[in-house]
Design a protein around this motif. Structure first.
Motif, PDB file in Angstrom:
ATOM      1  N   UNK A 201       0.829  -1.206   0.000  1.00 38.07           N
ATOM      2  CA  UNK A 201       0.000   0.000   0.000  1.00 38.07           C
ATOM      3  C   UNK A 201       0.862   1.255   0.000  1.00 38.07           C
ATOM      4  N   UNK A 202       0.470   2.221  -0.842  1.00 35.02           N
ATOM      5  CA  UNK A 202       1.296   3.421  -1.012  1.00 35.02           C
ATOM      6  C   UNK A 202       0.655   4.689  -0.462  1.00 35.02           C
ATOM      7  N   UNK A 203      -0.681   4.680  -0.265  1.00 34.17           N
ATOM      8  CA  UNK A 203      -1.323   5.901   0.238  1.00 34.17           C
ATOM      9  C   UNK A 203      -2.654   5.551   0.893  1.00 34.17           C
ATOM     10  N   UNK A 204      -3.111   6.432   1.751  1.00 35.52           N
ATOM     11  CA  UNK A 204      -4.389   6.231   2.432  1.00 35.52           C
ATOM     12  C   UNK A 204      -5.533   6.333   1.425  1.00 35.52           C
ATOM     13  N   UNK A 205      -6.410   5.364   1.449  1.00 37.68           N
ATOM     14  CA  UNK A 205      -7.527   5.345   0.524  1.00 37.68           C
ATOM     15  C   UNK A 205      -7.362   4.344  -0.599  1.00 37.68           C
TER      16      UNK A 205
END
Length: 290
Positions: A201-205
């Motif tokens: 995962x690279x970013x929130x959302x």
């Protein structure tokens, strides 16, 4: 009543009873037990994974508790709205939730509205909570659909496929076991997105948007097989429109668009967290080369 359930093409046969046991004259149904079990596991998963999403676990529980209540309300109101021809004439029966009539999408919408409202009050970041919530929904839906099996509901149209299901509930006709399709798809999605969230995962959302694509695609297809769909109060090109199929198509497209818009986005928190925990770094058991 007992249901004699069989999958003739697979040589499988079961006898299932929707009632697990009784307390006095009060029956306790497998449906409620299975739904509660899925919900409990989803809550435990959310709490355990909260640190990985930089979310306060105790505050998250507050969001979940409110979300459960508003989710049940949302599921009931959603169902009743699209069956208003009946409930409009019998409004008191909206309260008779024990007679059945809950819609998953209504539950998801209600749970998000309640949970996110509490999150905003507690000054929490919304997107990480959405990521956690979607994982919980996948786990809960994957397990909860087996409650539909025990009730012999949420099946589809007749089929000649080897896994066609036959029971008194299907009028002894082989039908698509739609509950099974959705259960497998949701549990598979949970496993895939769990490991993606943990290692990539690279970013929130990102998990939230991926859920929209994953679940939206499946529900859009499987809803077309269902025989108990809720329908819109209007037609398109003279054809009745299934509510969940239309909504699924919309969230599927929205999910793809949001993933593409954020394709180059990165949040240092996720990479830093993995680095600190040694997740996916290859450090464990490694030896220095000379």
């Amino acid at each position: 009543m007992d249901y004699n359930v069989s999958f003739p093409g697979l040589g499988l046969e079961f006898t299932v009873n929707p009632v697990a046991f009784t307390i006095g004259n009060y029956p306790v149904y497998w449906y409620g037990i299975i739904i509660a079990s899925g919900l409990l596991l989803a809550v435990l998963y959310a709490y355990v994974s909260s640190k990985r999403y930089n979310v306060d676990g105790n505050k998250l529980i507050n969001c979940i508790l409110v979300g459960i209540i508003t989710g049940i309300i949302g599921a009931r109101l959603y169902y009743c709205f699209f069956e208003w021809d009946y409930y409009g004439k019998n409004p008191i029966e909206i309260l008779y939730i024990n007679n059945g009539g809950l819609a998953i999408y209504g539950g998801v919408i209600g749970a998000l509205l309640g949970g996110l409202t509490v999150a905003k009050i507690q000054k929490m970041k919304v997107m990480p909570i959405l990521d956690i919530a979607m994982m919980g929904f996948l786990l809960g839906q994957g397990i909860g659909r087996w409650g539909n099996f025990m009730n012999q509901e949420a099946f589809g149209a007749p089929t000649d496929l080897p896994w066609g299901m036959v029971s008194q509930g299907t009028d002894n006709v082989a039908v698509h076991p739609c509950f099974f399709y959705e259960s497998v798809w949701c549990l598979l999605g949970f496993v895939i997105l769990h490991f993606y969230g943990k290692y990539r995962q690279r970013y929130a959302g990102q998990i939230f948007f991926s859920y929209l694509v994953w679940y939206g695609f499946e529900r859009m297809i499987v809803e077309g097989l269902r025989t108990d769909s809720l329908y819109m109060h209007f037609q398109i090109f003279g054809n009745a429109v299934r509510v969940s199929q239309l909504l699924s198509a919309i969230i599927f497209v929205v999910g793809i668009v949001m993933l593409l818009i954020n394709i180059k986005r990165k949040d240092s928190f996720y990479a830093d967290y993995r680095r600190k925990k040694g997740i996916g770094s290859g450090k464990a058991g490694s030896k220095k080369r000379n």
